[in-house]
Design an enzyme around this catalytic site. Structure first.
Site, PDB file in Angstrom:
ATOM      1  N   ARG A  19       3.189  -8.445  13.508  1.00 33.50           N
ATOM      2  CA  ARG A  19       2.248  -6.551  13.113  1.00 33.50           C
ATOM      3  C   ARG A  19       0.852  -7.857  12.278  1.00 33.50           C
ATOM      4  NH1 ARG A  19       5.959  -4.752   9.848  1.00 33.50           N
ATOM      5  NH2 ARG A  19       5.488  -3.150   9.212  1.00 33.50           N
TER       6      ARG A  19
ATOM      7  N   LYS B   2       1.245  -1.216   0.258  1.00 37.10           N
ATOM      8  CA  LYS B   2      -0.606  -0.089  -0.086  1.00 37.10           C
ATOM      9  C   LYS B   2       0.969   1.011  -0.110  1.00 37.10           C
ATOM     10  CE  LYS B   2      -0.972  -0.313   5.085  1.00 37.10           C
ATOM     11  NZ  LYS B   2       0.106  -0.774   5.184  1.00 37.10           N
TER      12      LYS B   2
ATOM     13  N   ARG C 124      -6.218   2.189  11.333  1.00 35.78           N
ATOM     14  CA  ARG C 124      -6.057   0.893  11.785  1.00 35.78           C
ATOM     15  C   ARG C 124      -6.716   0.494  12.697  1.00 35.78           C
ATOM     16  NH1 ARG C 124      -0.378   1.609   9.804  1.00 35.78           N
ATOM     17  NH2 ARG C 124       0.889  -0.285   9.778  1.00 35.78           N
TER      18      ARG C 124
ATOM     19  N   ARG D  81      14.116  -2.177   8.136  1.00 33.80           N
ATOM     20  CA  ARG D  81      13.406  -1.282   9.122  1.00 33.80           C
ATOM     21  C   ARG D  81      13.666  -2.540   9.947  1.00 33.80           C
ATOM     22  NH1 ARG D  81       7.277   0.550   6.455  1.00 33.80           N
ATOM     23  NH2 ARG D  81       6.853  -0.547   8.774  1.00 33.80           N
TER      24      ARG D  81
ATOM     25  N   ARG E  91      12.412  -7.335   2.870  1.00 36.37           N
ATOM     26  CA  ARG E  91      12.841  -6.049   3.347  1.00 36.37           C
ATOM     27  C   ARG E  91      13.159  -5.731   4.250  1.00 36.37           C
ATOM     28  NH1 ARG E  91       7.279  -2.357   3.871  1.00 36.37           N
ATOM     29  NH2 ARG E  91       6.665  -3.042   6.164  1.00 36.37           N
TER      30      ARG E  91
END
Ligand code: AMP
Length: 186
Positions: A144, A16, A90, A133, A129
């Site tokens: 998450r 997103k 959220r 991060r 990824r």
């Protein structure tokens, strides 16, 4: 009332953020709460210190501070700005707060677009990824995804009831998915 704002939804790793940034090229204003929190963390503000405690565990920052941060940003918009919300709302309370806060400025969520990606593919993407991060460490990734299922899935129902929901397939090339997003918000 203008043409309306867009909420881009989807689990972590659904792409997103990538899609929201592509919309910026077509003139959309990008409002990403994750980016705003990371900026506070980087600057070492009190909000950043609070946010970092939740982010590092893969958990959500409390609704009141999150909504307040969004309220300030919405207050600074020009009337004809069209916003793509990325990573917000959220939770159901955030979705309800957003409705009220947009209405106060004569704005509304015209489309909520959910990007659907199978669970295994999300884990794969987030793991790749992972260098970038701190919240992409394997145990934090799992947390998450669980938190998304528990707290953010209900937000899909909120927009379904409002008649604003569109679902798109999040598998494929970035440009293909961008075309699906464009179709959903046209
Ligand atoms: P993101 O970049 O959207 O994946 O957000 C990174 C982290 O920031 C999330 O895992 C949460 O800890 C926090 N965060 C971002 N947006 C929100 C939100 N709307 N509500 C609560 N926490 C958020």
């Amino acid at each position: 009332m203008g043409a309306g704002d867009v909420v881009l939804m989807g689990p972590p790793g659904s792409g997103k953020g990538t899609q929201a940034r592509l919309l910026v090229r077509s003139g959309w204003v990008h409002l990403a709460t994750g980016d705003l929190f990371r900026e506070h963390v980087r600057r070492g503000t009190p909000l950043g210190e609070l946010a970092a405690r939740h982010m590092s565990k893969g958990e959500y920052v409390p609704d009141d501070v999150t909504v307040e941060m969004v309220r300030e940003r919405v207050a600074s918009l020009a009337p004809d700005d069209r916003v793509v919300f990325d990573g917000f709302p959220r939770t159901l309370p955030q979705a309800e707060a957003l409705d009220g806060l947009l209405a106060a400025y004569g704005r509304r969520v015209a489309h909520a677009v959910v990007i659907d990606v199978p669970h295994d593919e999300l884990v794969r993407r987030l793991t790749l990824r992972g260098e970038g991060r701190p919240d992409d460490a394997p145990d934090v990734i799992r947390r998450r995804l669980d938190v998304y299922e528990d707290q953010t899935r209900p937000v899909v129902g909120h927009y379904e009831r409002a008649g604003a929901l569109a679902r798109i397939e999040g598998i494929g090339g970035v440009e293909d998915i961008a075309r699906r997003v464009a179709g959903a918000i046209a």
